[in-house]
Scaffold this active site. Structure first.
Site, mmCIF file in Angstrom:
data_model
loop_
_atom_site.group_PDB
_atom_site.id
_atom_site.type_symbol
_atom_site.label_atom_id
_atom_site.label_comp_id
_atom_site.label_asym_id
_atom_site.label_seq_id
_atom_site.Cartn_x
_atom_site.Cartn_y
_atom_site.Cartn_z
ATOM 1 N N CYS A 66 0.841 -0.955 -0.181
ATOM 2 C CA CYS A 66 -0.022 -0.402 -0.069
ATOM 3 C C CYS A 66 1.324 1.338 -0.013
ATOM 4 O O CYS A 66 0.640 2.078 -0.559
ATOM 5 C CB CYS A 66 -1.170 -0.134 1.239
ATOM 6 S SG CYS A 66 0.263 0.172 3.246
ATOM 7 N N ASN A 67 2.366 1.058 0.246
ATOM 8 C CA ASN A 67 2.492 2.549 0.756
ATOM 9 C C ASN A 67 3.821 2.186 -0.413
ATOM 10 O O ASN A 67 5.216 3.298 -0.615
ATOM 11 C CB ASN A 67 3.323 2.238 2.208
ATOM 12 C CG ASN A 67 2.774 3.416 3.206
ATOM 13 O OD1 ASN A 67 1.515 4.397 2.332
ATOM 14 N ND2 ASN A 67 2.497 2.391 3.726
ATOM 15 N N ARG A 68 4.567 1.373 -1.287
ATOM 16 C CA ARG A 68 6.171 1.221 -2.303
ATOM 17 C C ARG A 68 5.653 0.210 -3.471
ATOM 18 O O ARG A 68 4.441 -0.554 -2.799
ATOM 19 C CB ARG A 68 6.834 0.577 -1.007
ATOM 20 C CG ARG A 68 6.484 -0.411 -0.976
ATOM 21 C CD ARG A 68 7.916 -0.661 0.108
ATOM 22 N NE ARG A 68 8.017 -0.310 0.913
ATOM 23 C CZ ARG A 68 9.247 0.390 1.818
ATOM 24 N NH1 ARG A 68 10.049 1.267 0.220
ATOM 25 N NH2 ARG A 68 9.245 0.724 2.694
#
Length: 428
Positions: free
Chosen positions: A50-52
């Site tokens: 979700c973040n990378r």
């Protein structure tokens, strides 16, 4: 050989950009099938959370690496015609690539320092590539080491020992304040938004079985309660339900107090002196702080929770510093292994040729010694093996020392000519 990672994360790109480059499991499997068409790529692992999104690649030597890697990622995502800003992406090569991977595996590069999901996500990304034949000697060594480093950091430091989210901290405080196990506790949640859902997940993970949800919109309360095998309560009746609850957690988003002192007194009147834990994670607050004057009411509001979270963040930062020597040690170990990889093929050829010659000559010698005992044959075989090993030891050590250096190619040619080794052209 070039070892490269191209990526974008919470530091390099805003969320609307990261969303464009994230891969679902199905999309990731489909994308990896397209890697085979790129001859420049020798090995590849694609990590998407979700973040990378990070693309790890072993490349044949080439120029304009960042430009190529961006085009490769766009192709895998099916966005070849999309304009992108290079500033969204970071690129690390060689040792910096390995260091970044180790830090990712150790959750030192995560939005929430020390979070536990990234290691399992990285492991699954590696297994996916391995199962498709997209990793070989280089990435098999590096990623297995990264997974081991991540596990060691979590074991050897306290980086994951303290909660750093408000919802998780709220649940931990509730657990610490109760004199009964969490699996026996009854919990009433006021509000059915995202924060309430996160809190419910943490409660369920702690073993809570009896969960009630109340919200001004009853249907929304039902939807959240259904997710956790709980029960929805009409908002007008939550005070009655609270009389039998052990914990009340509020996150309604109301502009006024949902629980005033009067409601708290009514709740306590129906409890026969049994204490209750109230946790207010709403902004603005849901519970009037005056309820703390009522005997048996234990209130934690958002200020108390955030101060605990902040203290825990500092503690995790301290523990993260303890992880640095672990990563540095692992980097040194992996550099030695990778340095040797480049010269390993010719060492294997030399060893195999020497072993073939040894076996042939021993066989000839034994044919001339038909009366030799088994013990004598064994002594001769072992002696020949040790002679070969000792003769090759110094050349191989020296060759290993120049691995990765400018003169390595010259030594390849020297060894090839000196020992008449048949080396494939693309190996040189």
């Amino acid at each position: 050989m070039q070892l490269v990672v191209l990526g974008l994360n919470h530091r390099s790109a805003p969320v609307d950009v990261r969303e464009k480059f994230s891969f679902s499991k199905e999309a990731l499997d489909h994308a990896m099938d397209h890697i085979y068409a790129h001859e420049e790529v020798e090995e590849c692992v694609l990590l998407s959370t979700c973040n990378r999104t990070e693309l790890y690649v072993v490349l044949n030597d080439m120029e304009n690496v960042k430009e190529y890697m961006i085009r490769l990622l766009l192709h895998l995502k099916g966005k070849e015609t999309v304009d992108v800003d290079e500033k969204w992406f970071f690129l690390h090569e060689g040792k910096a690539c390995i260091s970044h991977l180790f830090r990712v595996a150790s959750s030192l590069d995560s939005l929430v320092l020390g979070e536990g999901q990234i290691l399992s996500q990285l492991k699954m990304a590696y297994i996916s590539s391995y199962s498709k034949g997209l990793t070989a000697s280089v990435f098999n060594i590096i990623f297995q080491k990264a997974i081991a480093v991540g596990k060691r950091v979590r074991t050897m430091t306290g980086i994951a020992n303290t909660p750093v989210s408000v919802s998780y901290t709220a649940v931990n405080l509730a657990e610490d304040s109760l004199d009964i196990p969490m699996n026996e506790a009854k919990v009433l949640i006021l509000g059915a938004g995202q924060m309430s859902e996160l809190t419910a997940r943490h409660l369920q993970a702690k073993g809570v079985k009896s969960m009630f949800v109340s919200n001004r919109t009853f249907k929304t309360a039902e939807e959240l309660a259904t997710q956790f095998n709980g029960k929805a309560v009409a908002f007008d009746h939550f005070v009655g339900e609270a009389k039998t609850a052990d914990i009340i957690i509020t996150s309604t988003g109301a502009s006024h107090y949902v629980i005033e002192r009067e409601e708290a007194e009514e709740i306590m009147d129906g409890r026969g002196g049994k204490p209750i834990v109230m946790i207010d994670i709403a902004v603005p607050r849901d519970i009037n702080p005056d309820v703390t004057e009522i005997p048996g009411v234990y209130l934690f509001n958002i200020d108390a929770l955030e101060s605990v979270v902040e203290a825990n963040k500092h503690q995790r930062e301290e523990e993260a510093r303890k992880a640095e020597p672990i990563i540095e040690e692992a980097l040194g170990e992996i550099e030695e292994k990778l340095q040797y990889l480049s010269v390993r093929p010719i060492m294997v050829l030399l060893s195999e040729k020497a072993e073939a010659i040894r076996k042939r000559e021993v066989h000839r010698a034994m044919a001339k010694l038909p009366d030799a005992t088994d013990r004598e044959r064994k002594i001769i075989s072992n002696m020949s093996r040790m002679l070969v090993r000792k003769l090759l030891r110094d050349p191989m050590i020296h060759f290993g020392e120049i691995a990765g250096k400018e003169e390595e190619r010259d030594y390849w040619k020297l060894f090839q000519d000196m020992f008449a080794l048949e080396v494939e052209d693309d190996t040189l």
